[in-house]
Design a protein around this motif. Structure first.
Motif: not given
Length: 282
Positions: A128-143
């Motif tokens: 939400a804070l990123s200022g990037l698109p939030c309509d579709r996202f994925c979570f990758e855990g730790f790099a």
């Protein structure tokens, strides 16, 4: 929340990322009423309870990664007896890059009741804070930590059409951002969110090279990175004919190979299929 504690079962509870004021009233009630509290760090649990003015009356057991499997039998036994087991981690939602998945899976397998007290999440807060698109996202855990694994992981994000959220340790952040800039390109944007909800909360936004340069001076605290989606590529059908032909030569059926390549690149399946047939005839 008292009703959850009284009817028994596993209760997954989100805990504040930093500010105790983010704790829900249901979490406060659950801490006071649960018969068993499984905590990733018992010292942090007691500090949180003290900050919230809660006196825990249930049995407190540690439940961190190295003991997660060995703790399952006793916790499942308590759940079978109808007790309420409250699961909390250091911050955010249990089982999301934190202990909890194995216990939930075991409860599901035995049809034992499981519920959740929603609350803070570093993933959605950073998004939400990123200022990037939030309509579709994925979570990758730790790099990934290892160089080869990280390179392969980054390569898989080159054409990722969704915004990507991942965690990284502060001492590896600069190197990860540098490598990401090399693999994903210098124009790819991102946001680095540090110490969310805490006193020194900071959000840095910019291109990957800009953020890598900032991180070179050293970064401290809990880090969540949000990476912009890949820009759409303009692909011509004619440029994909060879790729489909190679896949067919490797044993795939023409129709399925053309369909998969078309879906991955966004071109018309029929146009690509017809183009491959035309190339064969010529």
């Amino acid at each position: 929340m008292a009703d959850v504690a009284s009817r028994g079962g596993l209760v997954l509870a989100a805990t504040p990322l930093g500010d105790p004021g983010d704790a829900s009233a249901r979490l406060v009630s659950a801490l006071a009423g649960a018969e068993v509290i499984a905590a990733e760090d018992t010292r942090r649990l007691r500090a949180l309870a003290a900050a919230l003015g809660v006196t825990t009356t249930g049995k407190v057991v540690s439940f961190y990664e190295d003991v997660e499997t060995s703790r399952l039998p006793k916790l499942l036994e308590a759940l079978r007896e109808g007790q309420t087991v409250l699961l909390v981690t250091d911050a955010g939602m249990p089982s999301v890059s934190d202990p909890g998945y194995r216990l939930v899976a075991a409860c599901v397998a035995e049809d034992l009741p499981v519920t959740c007290l929603p609350g803070p999440s570093a993933v959605t807060t950073a998004l939400a804070l990123s200022g990037l698109p939030c309509d579709r996202f994925c979570f990758e855990g730790f790099a990934p930590r290892k160089t080869g694994e990280k390179a392969k992981w980054l390569a898989g994000l080159v054409d990722e059409p969704r915004t990507v959220v991942f965690f990284e340790s502060p001492h590896r952040l600069a190197a990860t951002l540098r490598e990401a800039a090399e693999v994903l390109g210098g124009e790819r944007r991102a946001a680095v969110c540090r110490e969310l909800t805490k006193t020194y909360e900071e959000v840095r936004r910019g291109t990957l090279p800009e953020l890598a340069g900032w991180a070179e001076d050293g970064v401290r605290g809990e880090i969540t990175v949000v990476l912009a989606p890949a820009p759409p590529r303009s692909v011509r059908v004619a440029d994909l004919v060879g790729e489909v032909a190679d896949r067919v030569a490797a044993g795939e059926r023409l129709k399925s190979a053309a369909a998969e390549v078309a879906t991955a690149t966004g071109v018309s399946k029929k146009e690509l299929y017809d183009a491959v047939l035309a190339a064969r005839r010529s």
